[in-house]
Design an enzyme around this catalytic site. Sequence first.
Site, PDB file in Angstrom:
ATOM      1  N   GLU A 130       0.835  -1.207   0.000  1.00 22.77           N
ATOM      2  CA  GLU A 130       0.000   0.000   0.000  1.00 22.77           C
ATOM      3  C   GLU A 130       0.866   1.252   0.000  1.00 22.77           C
ATOM      4  O   GLU A 130       0.515   2.262  -0.601  1.00 22.77           O
ATOM      5  CB  GLU A 130      -0.926   0.014   1.228  1.00 22.77           C
ATOM      6  N   THR A 182      -5.023   7.591  -5.301  1.00 20.90           N
ATOM      7  CA  THR A 182      -5.211   7.697  -3.850  1.00 20.90           C
ATOM      8  C   THR A 182      -4.279   8.755  -3.269  1.00 20.90           C
ATOM      9  O   THR A 182      -4.693   9.547  -2.401  1.00 20.90           O
ATOM     10  CB  THR A 182      -4.953   6.325  -3.182  1.00 20.90           C
TER      11      THR A 182
HETATM   12  N1  HSE Z   1      -8.581   4.936   3.457  1.00 22.81           N
HETATM   13  C1  HSE Z   1      -7.928   5.124   2.209  1.00 22.81           C
HETATM   14  C2  HSE Z   1      -8.269   6.504   1.686  1.00 22.81           C
HETATM   15  C3  HSE Z   1      -8.387   4.079   1.248  1.00 22.81           C
HETATM   16  O1  HSE Z   1      -9.438   6.866   1.709  1.00 22.81           O
HETATM   17  O2  HSE Z   1      -7.357   7.232   1.269  1.00 22.81           O
HETATM   18  C4  HSE Z   1      -7.747   4.182  -0.094  1.00 22.81           C
HETATM   19  O3  HSE Z   1      -8.275   3.146  -0.904  1.00 22.81           O
END
Ligand code: HSE
Length: 307
Positions: A130, A182
Amino acid sequence: MNTNKISIKSPATIANLVCGFDILGLALEEPYDIMTLENTDHPGLEIIHLDDHGLPTEPAKNVSGAALLAMMEELNEVPKWKLTIEKRIKPGSGLGSSAASAAGAVFAANKLLGSPFSNDDLIRFAMFGEKVASGVKHADNITPCLLGGVTLIRSIHPLDIISLSAPELFITVVHPQIEVRTADARQILKKEVPLKQAIKQWGNIAGLVAGLMQGDHALIGRSLEDVIIEPVRSILIPGFEETKRRSLEAGALGGGISGSGPSIFMLSKEEKTAAAVEQEMKQVYAAIGIDFKTYLTKLNMKGITTF
Ligand code: HSE
């Protein structure tokens, strides 16, 4: 079972569940990635993508590769593996594509090694993947991907994970075919939260957890409210407000941005409502003129599975 080779299905996930930024997530029955990991007789990790997403195959730059390298470093061994990935969860969709790659790889490797690692270890390794994808370690996609169901990350340092019970839920997803990275969707967030908003968000998170565990659909619905992240991120998603409004009018319990977007998800108590929501989603994006894909699916209670 052939212990030199293992094939798995690694499911898509919805992180945040509207109010629970970085702490809540659930696994979907569909879509999922397919991955095969096999032992080879030469040192190194070879990664092959059977898709056209143009993802890097150099292990340290690849989400699966980074997670596997973290695992091997802890074992103090050089990998001798070939990993073949068929990505059906589009990268940048907000459906946990990177988590499916990272968690899937370490799940498969652990099986090939005879299961020396716990789920917490696998989550720890997968978070290295990640980090490659978004620059930050977060476990709200990895955990439901691995374990299935709905999960709560109370803490990542130290790791403290709780699986939540939940009633049957039907989940409708629309994925407008635009990419939201992201890393970018995190960059735009405000770093400070006014206390008044924080209190509202805490109430919603607690209400959602209670609603899920008590099977109280009305409580789930009214807790699916995000006063902190959604107002900022939703501007990146054309058609978001209309999709949400029309889905609620069609009877959805509630929903919002899936992970960091651009996918939008809605929860429904009944399948026919979820199907009506899907029709509304299709109409919104057809009218806007953005290509899209929809899914009508259910909670995946198993997480990653071998086949
Ligand atoms: N919690 C993370 C975000 C998930 O919202 O940035 C990304 O898939």
